[in-house]
Structures are given as structure tokens and as C-alpha cells.
Design a protein around this motif. Structure first.
Motif, PDB file in Angstrom:
ATOM      1  N   HIS A 142      -1.477   3.671   3.839  1.00 43.71           N
ATOM      2  CA  HIS A 142      -1.345   2.866   5.055  1.00 43.71           C
ATOM      3  C   HIS A 142      -0.014   2.112   5.038  1.00 43.71           C
TER       4      HIS A 142
ATOM      5  N   SER B  45      -2.999  -4.747   2.459  1.00 44.58           N
ATOM      6  CA  SER B  45      -3.247  -3.373   2.904  1.00 44.58           C
ATOM      7  C   SER B  45      -3.638  -2.405   1.792  1.00 44.58           C
TER       8      SER B  45
ATOM      9  N   ARG C 191       0.496  -6.772   8.647  1.00 45.31           N
ATOM     10  CA  ARG C 191      -0.749  -7.291   8.080  1.00 45.31           C
ATOM     11  C   ARG C 191      -0.447  -7.868   6.702  1.00 45.31           C
TER      12      ARG C 191
ATOM     13  N   PRO D 126       2.117  -1.098   5.411  1.00 49.22           N
ATOM     14  CA  PRO D 126       1.819  -2.528   5.367  1.00 49.22           C
ATOM     15  C   PRO D 126       2.066  -3.233   6.701  1.00 49.22           C
TER      16      PRO D 126
ATOM     17  N   SER E 206       0.838  -1.196   0.000  1.00 50.21           N
ATOM     18  CA  SER E 206       0.000   0.000   0.000  1.00 50.21           C
ATOM     19  C   SER E 206       0.873   1.246   0.000  1.00 50.21           C
TER      20      SER E 206
END
Length: 330
Positions: free
Chosen positions: A226, A234, A231, A228, A223
Motif C-alpha cells: 500500500h 499503513s 495516512r 503510505p 508500507s
């Protein structure tokens, strides 16, 4: 109205393959089969499992072969994970696109450019929600702060300050302040009915965005707005920022102000607030209508699913071809 090829399993039962189609046996409380529903394989793009459902690997392999996604939720309605096909029918992930996606993430100038466009679109779409309902929102301060932001941390700070003020405007939009007054945003778990509604809708939009990213060459793990972190996925969180005000917030405002969702549509389960199955069905009728309704975009008419996928592809063009990217504004 065009139908969305999305299916929801709200009850306990068994999902299985038979005669090159998918069947669902709905169970009674004692485990006996109440009824059986056939779901033609060519009518499915994705399946949301919100009930206790039996599913074998033979069926999952069949779903994978037919490029069908599965989104899994807990008993309390919390999102728990996805099953993504990896078959000859799947969209091939390009090594070239992946390399450029990683390079863009590491290029602060390009990453900040994408993050700013996503955040600006999120702000403008939210402001438009207020404007069309006659609620005043002094946006210049937030947009100016975003223009002056130099890094991701500053952009996220701008977004946070904007969101805090935007949510206060909800109390001017939502009529039933006795049951749905907004006080503070809470997620895990939601502390009240309005937060439970927001969390459910946002999760739905996250998964729609993830499904559309899956249909492109972009890697959903990388991403730009956001971080990453640890997770697994993302990029859909980035994309959802643009569409939550359009698809999610408007749905919430309309269903609450028309009385389609009332306090009776919520229940307490083990101390946690969740929707009744009947409420989920009402919400999904509205969500599917929103996703499949065609809107004029430039010189074409597109559904919001198509617009979301186009947005992902516009990001891909920016990272691979330096094609100018502007976040979608409704």
C-alpha cells in the motif's frame, strides 16, 4: 483455551486508575453507575473503546507506563484512532531498521518483491478458503499475472481483479443468500449487512496487525504494498492482506452458515448499519478463540498473534539482512 489480553468497552462509562489497577464504571442512561468492574493491569495488552467512555490523562499515563494500547471507535463502529505508549517499557525503534525500511521502500526491486509475496499469500489463502468448501476457483490466471507484474500499480491491479472474482465465490459459500448475498464491496459506509460484517472484521484484523507490528522494531508508517500517502500508518494494511482470508473470511463464513450471526444482530443507527452489542460480543469470542488457538507452524505450535508478529519480523529480516521472505500460507 488461552485467553487473549484484549478488553472491549461497549457501553458508556468511565475508565480510570485506582490502586495501581484499572477500573471501569458502567453508566446507565441517566449517567448513574450501574456497576464497577476491575481490570487487573497485568491482564491487559490492549483496550478497544466502542462506547462513550471518559478517560483522563492520569489513567492514560498509567496505561502508557504499562505498555498498553488503546483503539478507539466511533458510535457507529468506525475506527477513529490509536493511543500508543512511549515509555521505557515500549519496544525501542531502531534507527538502523528505520533506515533500511525507508531504503527498501525506495528500492523498487525489493519493494516489489515484498508486495508480490504479500499478495501471493493473500491469493493462496483465499483460494484455500474456496477449495476446502468445495468451491472451484481458477487461480492460475491471477497468479501468473502477479508473477509478471513489474511494479506496485500492476500488483494492485492483479489483487483487485482477484478480489473481484473471489467475492463472487462468497455467494457459493454463504448459505443465506436472501440476507447476505454479496453484490459489491462498499466501505464508507457499508451499504448492506455483509459489507458491514466485512468492514468490522477487517478493522479488527488491521488493529491486531498494528498491535503486533508495534511489538517489533518496524515503523508502522512505512508500507510496501500500500502507498503510505497521507495516512499516518499503513504497514498493518500490508500485513492484514495475508491474514484477512484466514482469520476474517473464515470467521464470517462460519458464523453466517451456523446461524450464529443473523439479520437480527444488525441495527440501523442514523441510516448506518452496525452490530448490536450482543453481536459484537459473539464475534469477539470467536475472534479471540482464533487468535489464541495454537496451530502447527514448521516445528512449533504458535498462536495466530505470534504468527502475525513473526511475519512482521520476517519482513524486517528481509529488509535488514536480505533474508528470503515468503508470505505466510495457511
Amino acid at each position: 483455551m488461552k485467553t487473549d489480553r484484549t478488553h472491549f468497552l461497549l457501553n458508556s462509562g468511565k475508565l480510570y486508575r485506582k490502586d495501581n489497577n484499572i477500573y471501569f464504571d458502567k453508566y446507565a442512561e441517566d449517567g448513574t453507575v450501574l456497576n464497577t468492574k476491575i481490570i487487573p493491569i497485568n491482564s491487559i495488552n490492549e483496550i478497544y473503546i466502542l462506547g462513550k467512555v471518559e478517560l483522563d490523562t492520569y489513567t492514560m499515563a498509567f496505561l502508557s507506563t504499562n505498555n498498553i494500547l488503546i483503539h478507539i471507535f466511533s458510535h457507529y463502529g468506525s475506527f477513529r484512532g490509536n493511543f500508543y505508549p512511549n515509555s521505557p517499557n515500549s519496544v525501542n525503534k531502531s534507527g538502523f531498521v528505520l533506515l533500511n525500511q525507508v531504503r527498501t521502500f525506495d528500492d523498487e526491486i525489493k519493494r516489489v518483491a515484498i508486495a508480490k509475496e504479500i499478495t501471493k499469500a493473500r491469493m493462496i489463502n483465499s483460494i484455500n478458503n474456496c477449495t476446502k468448501r468445495g468451491v472451484k476457483f481458477q487461480s492460475n490466471t491471477h497468479l501468473e499475472a502477479l508473477r509478471n507484474a513489474k511494479n506496485i500499480a500492476q500488483i494492485m491491479a492483479c489483487e483487485g481483479a482477484f478480489a473481484k472474482e473471489y467475492f463472487t465465490k462468497w455467494n457459493e459459500i454463504i448459505k443465506n443468500q436472501k440476507s447476505f448475498k454479496f453484490t459489491t464491496r462498499s466501505k464508507r459506509p457499508p451499504i448492506d449487512k455483509i459489507n458491514a460484517f466485512i468492514s468490522y472484521i477487517n478493522t479488527r484484523i488491521y488493529n491486531v496487525c498494528l498491535s503486533e507490528i508495534y511489538k517489533t522494531e518496524l515503523d508502522p508508517r512505512i508500507s510496501f504494498l500500500h502507498e503510505p500517502n497521507y495516512r499516518s500508518l499503513s504497514l498493518h494494511l500490508d500485513l492484514a492482506e495475508i491474514f484477512k482470508p484466514i482469520l476474517g473470511d473464515n470467521l464470517i463464513f462460519n458464523m453466517l452458515n451456523t446461524g450464529e450471526i443473523t439479520p437480527k444482530d444488525f441495527q440501523i443507527d442514523a441510516g448506518r448499519i452496525k452490530f448490536t452489542n450482543e453481536a459484537v460480543q459473539k464475534i469477539e469470542i470467536k475472534m479471540i478463540k482464533s487468535l489464541t488457538t495454537q496451530v502447527k507452524f514448521e516445528n512449533n505450535f504458535l498462536t495466530y498473534r505470534q504468527i502475525i508478529r513473526r511475519e512482521a519480523n520476517q519482513i524486517k529480516k528481509f529488509i535488514c539482512e536480505n533474508y528470503p521472505y515468503e508470505g505466510y500460507v495457511n
